[in-house]
Structures are given as structure tokens and as C-alpha cells.
Enzyme design. Sequence first.
Site, PDB file in Angstrom:
ATOM      1  CB  VAL A  60     -27.646  26.565  39.556  1.00  0.00           C
ATOM      2  CG1 VAL A  60     -27.872  25.286  39.236  1.00  0.00           C
ATOM      3  CG2 VAL A  60     -27.832  27.410  38.936  1.00  0.00           C
ATOM      4  CE1 TYR A  61     -30.299  21.604  39.806  1.00  0.00           C
ATOM      5  CE2 TYR A  61     -30.459  20.631  41.477  1.00  0.00           C
ATOM      6  CZ  TYR A  61     -30.418  20.243  40.236  1.00  0.00           C
ATOM      7  OH  TYR A  61     -29.320  19.296  40.194  1.00  0.00           O
ATOM      8  CB  SER A  62     -35.124  27.683  42.183  1.00  0.00           C
ATOM      9  OG  SER A  62     -36.133  26.521  41.506  1.00  0.00           O
ATOM     10  CG  ASP A  63     -31.100  32.967  42.902  1.00  0.00           C
ATOM     11  OD1 ASP A  63     -29.947  33.135  42.288  1.00  0.00           O
ATOM     12  OD2 ASP A  63     -32.429  33.967  42.910  1.00  0.00           O
TER      13      ASP A  63
END
Length: 326
Positions: A60-63
Site C-alpha cells: 500500500v505504500y505510495s500505491d
Amino acid sequence: MEYVKLGNTGLDVSRLCLGCMGFGVADRWIHPWVLDEDRSRSIIKNALERGINFFDTANVYSDGTSEEIVGRALKDYANRDEIVLATKVHFRMHPGPNGAGLSRKAIMSEIDKSLKRLGTDYVDLYQIHRWDYNTPIEETMEALHDVVKAGKARYIGASAMYAWQFLKALHVAEKHGWTRFISMQNHLNLIYREEEREMLPLCREEKIGVIPYSPLASGRLTRDWAETTHRSETDQVQRSKYDATANADRLVVEQVADIAEKRGVPRVQIALAWLLQKNPVTAPIIGATKISHLEDAAAALSIQLTVEEIRSLEAPYVPHPIIGFE
């Protein structure tokens, strides 16, 4: 750099883990302060040069762009066999009813996407980012077991949950002969110590490695109370975690400052030294966005706090509301 075993395994990890939430494309997530690829690569390269072999990111980090940046940098700068690469799964990655969570469908889909972004055939540690209240834990644990047996992950870990939930997951794995969690990535620092009540004793008893996130309380433990940064002014997650207890937390921060001044070292080193001496902490996750952050973190490894210093750091603490289990 010091190296220790992660939990009850033979896996050697550096005493510091580089957290990679701060790397990515800024307009692809909720944090506008993340570093672009060039600046991220310089941090990753410096971490490797210091002997850090443990890297933690999440889908999920920065998509997903954090995974992409980390994967490319490690391919260019490191020997994959010497790197301990960790990522996580749980939060929403696409619209629709199956775009998040820990169902078998989500786990099997997201591990393959993470591996593609990371540019590797396997991760060393695959972690559930939160507890999924809508999926039976049996389904989740069997799916994670199958991920390991397929060679896509070497070990599995968990993050941010109640101790009873973690114990239930450990029991389910043991009952069915499935792969067991070896690590707990939880929220722990000098101004948030609620994990000391149940989770840390459980991890000691079960020989689980502890790799705390937010070890510096998003920087609040490292600077004067009135001082602000771009992150502190824009990070709403940080504010939701700490603003409600600011008055009590300030007393702890002042103790950190006092000891740091007496020792002639930056405050970050005192805050990290306290965490490094907390049993059973294995490796705090350092969210470095500057080379100086790595320098200070590495220096903390050589600091041994006295019993009196630890008591003075811990004395002002008051119970906090439970946060981070959503």
C-alpha cells in the site's frame, strides 16, 4: 552493524531495519512528504553501506511505488541472498469488494503483484498489515502457509493487533500444522508503550521477534516541542496518533532532551537506545528520509543507558488509548 536472529529462526537481520514508507511517488498516497526515487536510492545505498540488510515496505505504500523503488535499488546495489526483504498485505489496493483484506483471494493476488513490483521471486518476510475482522483467521493462515510452501515467502509475520488476536493466529497455525508467525511489527516508542502490557510478554513467551514501527513517534522524540517539520505539518496519521496525548507526552520528550544534553548526543540516539534495550525488541524500523537519520540510528547501537536513566525516561508515562489496530 550488529546482527541478531529474528525470533525463533536462523535468519540473521541487522539490529536496525530500514522502513521504506517514506519512499514513493508523493501524489500516489496520503503522505506528500515521501522521497522521490533518486533521493530514496541514496538512502537505501547508504543503509547498505552501513551494514543494514533488513528492509521493510508494504504493497500500500505510495500505491505500490515504494516496492518498485526498493526493488530496483536493491537489485542495483545489493546481493539478493544477503538481503532480508519484507513487505505487507491488507489495505485496499483497488476498488471493489475484493480489493483489500486477508482473504485467500486477496493474499494470492497481492503476493504476486508485490513480487513483480519488487523484481524478485520471493520475499523473506510476508506480513499481514492489520487484522481482518471479515475473514476467518483459518483462511488467512492457510493461505499464508501456501504462499510459503510455493516458495514466494520464506517466513510470515504480523503487525498491529491485540495480543488475543495474535495468540489465536499462533494457535490456529499450530493446530493445523501450518507456517507460524515469527515476528510482530507493532507500535512501540517512549510515548506509546501500551504494547508492554500484553503483546511484549506474549512475544517473549512465544519467542517472537519484535520489530517496532514508529520508534521515534514520527520525530516527536527527537526535537524541541515547538519545532515543526514538513512531515509534522502535513502528516495527518501522525497527528491522529499523538495529538490527543500531547500534554503528557511532552514530559517524556523533556526527559529525553535532558539525558541527551548530559551525554552530549542527539535525542534520537537516546530514544532508540531505550528501545534497543527493551526485551524482546529485535530491530526497530527506522523511517530514514535523510542520511543523518541513518547516522544517528547507527550511533544509538553503542549507547547503553543506565538503570537510572531508563527509570527517568519511563517515569512520566501515563496510559494511552489504544491506537493503530484499525
